[in-house]
Design an enzyme around this catalytic site. Structure first.
Site, PDB file in Angstrom:
ATOM      1  N   TYR A 209      -3.840  21.805  21.837  1.00 31.82           N
ATOM      2  CA  TYR A 209      -5.081  21.336  21.193  1.00 31.82           C
ATOM      3  C   TYR A 209      -5.557  22.392  20.215  1.00 31.82           C
ATOM      4  O   TYR A 209      -5.581  23.584  20.551  1.00 31.82           O
ATOM      5  CB  TYR A 209      -6.174  21.087  22.238  1.00 31.82           C
ATOM      6  CG  TYR A 209      -6.355  19.610  22.513  1.00 31.82           C
ATOM      7  CD1 TYR A 209      -6.612  18.745  21.458  1.00 31.82           C
ATOM      8  CD2 TYR A 209      -6.274  19.096  23.807  1.00 31.82           C
ATOM      9  CE1 TYR A 209      -6.766  17.381  21.700  1.00 31.82           C
ATOM     10  CE2 TYR A 209      -6.431  17.745  24.029  1.00 31.82           C
ATOM     11  CZ  TYR A 209      -6.677  16.886  22.972  1.00 31.82           C
ATOM     12  OH  TYR A 209      -6.827  15.552  23.191  1.00 31.82           O
TER      13      TYR A 209
ATOM     14  N   GLU B  52      -8.455  21.735  17.679  1.00 33.70           N
ATOM     15  CA  GLU B  52      -9.519  21.200  16.825  1.00 33.70           C
ATOM     16  C   GLU B  52     -10.093  22.304  15.954  1.00 33.70           C
ATOM     17  O   GLU B  52     -10.293  23.436  16.408  1.00 33.70           O
ATOM     18  CB  GLU B  52     -10.659  20.618  17.667  1.00 33.70           C
ATOM     19  CG  GLU B  52     -10.399  19.205  18.116  1.00 33.70           C
ATOM     20  CD  GLU B  52      -9.903  19.153  19.532  1.00 33.70           C
ATOM     21  OE1 GLU B  52      -9.213  20.108  19.936  1.00 33.70           O
ATOM     22  OE2 GLU B  52     -10.196  18.156  20.217  1.00 33.70           O
TER      23      GLU B  52
ATOM     24  N   ASP C 262      -4.079   8.098  -5.082  1.00 32.56           N
ATOM     25  CA  ASP C 262      -3.262   7.995  -3.864  1.00 32.56           C
ATOM     26  C   ASP C 262      -1.807   7.950  -4.336  1.00 32.56           C
ATOM     27  O   ASP C 262      -1.342   6.933  -4.834  1.00 32.56           O
ATOM     28  CB  ASP C 262      -3.645   6.719  -3.118  1.00 32.56           C
ATOM     29  CG  ASP C 262      -2.738   6.440  -1.919  1.00 32.56           C
ATOM     30  OD1 ASP C 262      -1.719   7.143  -1.760  1.00 32.56           O
ATOM     31  OD2 ASP C 262      -3.045   5.517  -1.146  1.00 32.56           O
TER      32      ASP C 262
ATOM     33  N   THR D 251       1.145  10.336   1.572  1.00 30.70           N
ATOM     34  CA  THR D 251       1.816  10.366   2.872  1.00 30.70           C
ATOM     35  C   THR D 251       2.924  11.402   2.707  1.00 30.70           C
ATOM     36  O   THR D 251       3.270  11.790   1.587  1.00 30.70           O
ATOM     37  CB  THR D 251       2.434   9.005   3.253  1.00 30.70           C
ATOM     38  OG1 THR D 251       3.232   8.556   2.157  1.00 30.70           O
ATOM     39  CG2 THR D 251       1.375   7.987   3.585  1.00 30.70           C
TER      40      THR D 251
ATOM     41  N   LYS E  28       7.318   9.224   2.706  1.00 29.98           N
ATOM     42  CA  LYS E  28       7.955   8.265   1.782  1.00 29.98           C
ATOM     43  C   LYS E  28       8.899   9.039   0.861  1.00 29.98           C
ATOM     44  O   LYS E  28       9.915   9.531   1.347  1.00 29.98           O
ATOM     45  CB  LYS E  28       6.876   7.493   1.017  1.00 29.98           C
ATOM     46  CG  LYS E  28       6.016   6.590   1.913  1.00 29.98           C
ATOM     47  CD  LYS E  28       5.123   5.681   1.102  1.00 29.98           C
ATOM     48  CE  LYS E  28       4.301   4.750   1.970  1.00 29.98           C
ATOM     49  NZ  LYS E  28       3.009   5.344   2.391  1.00 29.98           N
TER      50      LYS E  28
ATOM     51  N   ARG F 170       6.330  11.469   9.416  1.00 26.25           N
ATOM     52  CA  ARG F 170       5.293  10.459   9.199  1.00 26.25           C
ATOM     53  C   ARG F 170       3.913  11.118   9.281  1.00 26.25           C
ATOM     54  O   ARG F 170       3.585  11.756  10.286  1.00 26.25           O
ATOM     55  CB  ARG F 170       5.443   9.384  10.275  1.00 26.25           C
ATOM     56  CG  ARG F 170       4.673   8.127  10.065  1.00 26.25           C
ATOM     57  CD  ARG F 170       5.276   7.013  10.906  1.00 26.25           C
ATOM     58  NE  ARG F 170       6.550   6.614  10.359  1.00 26.25           N
ATOM     59  CZ  ARG F 170       6.693   5.781   9.318  1.00 26.25           C
ATOM     60  NH1 ARG F 170       5.644   5.227   8.741  1.00 26.25           N
ATOM     61  NH2 ARG F 170       7.879   5.473   8.854  1.00 26.25           N
TER      62      ARG F 170
HETATM   63  N1  DSN Z   1       3.430   0.444   4.317  1.00 30.22           N
HETATM   64  C1  DSN Z   1       3.504   1.212   3.084  1.00 30.22           C
HETATM   65  C2  DSN Z   1       4.397   0.584   2.101  1.00 30.22           C
HETATM   66  O1  DSN Z   1       5.343  -0.057   2.516  1.00 30.22           O
HETATM   67  O2  DSN Z   1       4.218   0.735   0.912  1.00 30.22           O
HETATM   68  C3  DSN Z   1       2.174   1.474   2.518  1.00 30.22           C
HETATM   69  O3  DSN Z   1       1.359   2.080   3.471  1.00 30.22           O
END
Ligand code: DSN
Length: 416
Positions: A52, A54, A197, A223, A226, A232
């Site tokens: 933990y 925080e 974003d 994110t 990707k 993730r």
């Molecule tokens: N689920 C993602 C995508 O496929 O683009 C977006 O969060």
């Protein structure tokens, strides 16, 4: 090699093993997916999961955080270097959490958000009505023209009418470069905060293969799994110290409790990968492979939205076809090629059926495939689509796909 989980929980182990086989045998072409490094997975499976922590490095609410501090500070420093910015929060558990924190930090309930329409390629968290972003705030949208491109003059007109507190740019299904400079001009014209974003394009941005949202955006989210090919999770970046402080409070204690220290460590390992010289080569290949895909599909008579791609994805429209995105997704799935159905500009079918598919190059590029393989794959995709009801052909292509995939095995065991 045997694993503890194999003995302790054979049901779950079996599912993990089957997933390894699926990932190795199929061609993963969902534009938001990728294959991360074994080193990233090792960090995720480490003892850091027990801690933990925080708070933030040097300011924790629990003892024993000296190693967590080190891990988090390294992750922050690396992501700031990658994006060439001053402040970062690496604790968001996901991209949606990161976006929620931006709104929580910078808006009051019912303030106005202007974001890209979900059905035009935006994201749920950009103000879509079923999402918290469309429920807790007054949300308005801009979209793309029938040619599949954002018309920045139209966005300016909408922004002047709406007078939003925040403008969201960035998309989940947009194949063209996003002009952050133009969005800055629009935001300045109406006195809005500019929020980018870059979840989908981050891996290209940090390689210099897509325009950077800095210095134009006030705040940027991504994110990490990707095009960045990390674990993730999410991250938030800014050059504004006041915004950085508000974001930190919005993440903790605002929205989240204990940070996932093991995932933060994995993010740091992923960022090290993104900072390596070979990353630039990877990002170039991602774009070259997506371009080849678009080129072949156009040559085979398919309607590629906007006529091509500037990034890692291709959107194909079946508005002029008898079959839907759902049919195409299922037929390609039967041939061992994984894509997702997607709405397209001028959509006439429901979001569960759709008139298009989204196809991405990042995951197969991570497996080492190049334009030669993408040309072959694009032709197989066209063969399936040309013969949408021919299940014998789909089964035959599935075997050919398996053969190709067997030359590009990415993982030799299910757990790292
Ligand atoms: N689920 C993602 C995508 O496929 O683009 C977006 O969060």
């Amino acid at each position: 090699m045997s694993y503890e989980i194999e003995k302790f929980d054979p049901e779950i182990f079996e599912a993990i093993e089957k997933e390894l086989t699926r990932q190795n045998d199929h061609l993963e072409m969902i534009a938001s997916e990728n294959f991360t490094l074994p080193a990233v997975m090792e960090a995720m499976g480490s003892v850091l999961t027990n801690k933990y922590a925080e708070g933030y490095p040097g300011k924790r609410y629990y003892g024993g955080c000296e190693n967590a501090d080190k891990v988090e500070q390294i992750a922050i420093d690396r992501v700031c270097k990658l994006f060439d910015c001053k402040f970062a929060n690496v604790q968001p558990h996901s991209g949606s959490q990161a976006n929620g924190a931006v709104y929580a930090a910078l808006l009051k309930p019912y303030d106005k958000i202007l974001g890209m329409d979900l059905s035009h390629g935006g994201h749920l968290t950009h103000g879509s009505k079923p999402s918290f972003s469309g429920k807790n705030y007054q949300s308005f949208t801009y979209g793309v023209e029938l040619d599949g491109r954002i018309n920045y003059d139209k966005v300016m007109e909408i922004a002047k009418t709406v007078q939003p507190k925040i403008i969201v740019c960035g998309a989940s299904a947009y194949a063209r470069e996003i002009d952050f400079k133009k969005f800055r001009e629009i935001a300045d014209e109406v006195g809005a905060i500019l929020f980018a974003d870059v979840a989908h394009i981050a891996g290209l941005v940090v390689a210099g293969e897509h325009m950077s949202p800095f210095p134009y955006a006030d705040v940027v989210t991504t994110t990490t799994h990707k095009t960045l090919a990390g674990p993730r999770g999410g991250a938030i970046m800014t050059n504004d110290e006041d915004i950085a402080k508000k974001i930190n409070s919005a993440i903790f204690p605002g929205l989240q409790g204990g940070p996932l220290v093991h995932v933060i460590a994995a993010k740091a390992v992923g960022f090290k990968h993104n900072l390596s010289p070979e990353w630039k080569e990877y990002a170039k290949n991602v774009k070259a492979n997506a371009s080849k895909l678009a080129e072949v599909l156009v040559a085979r008579g398919y309607d590629v939205v906007s006529g091509g791609t500037d990034n890692h994805l291709v959107l194909v429209s079946f508005l002029n076809k008898e079959f839907s995105g759902k049919d195409a997704d299922a037929a390609l799935g039967a041939a061992g090629i994984t894509v997702n159905k997607n709405t397209v500009p001028g959509e006439t079918r429901s979001p569960f059926v759709t008139s298009g598919i989204r196809i991405g190059s990042p995951a197969l590029t991570s497996r080492g495939m190049g334009v030669k393989e993408f040309e072959w794959i694009a032709n197989k995709i066209a063969d399936v689509l040309d013969n949408i009801n021919d299940s014998a052909l789909h089964a035959k292509i599935k075997e050919e796909v398996k053969e190709l995939a067997s030359n590009f095995i990415i993982y030799d065991k299910p757990i790292y």
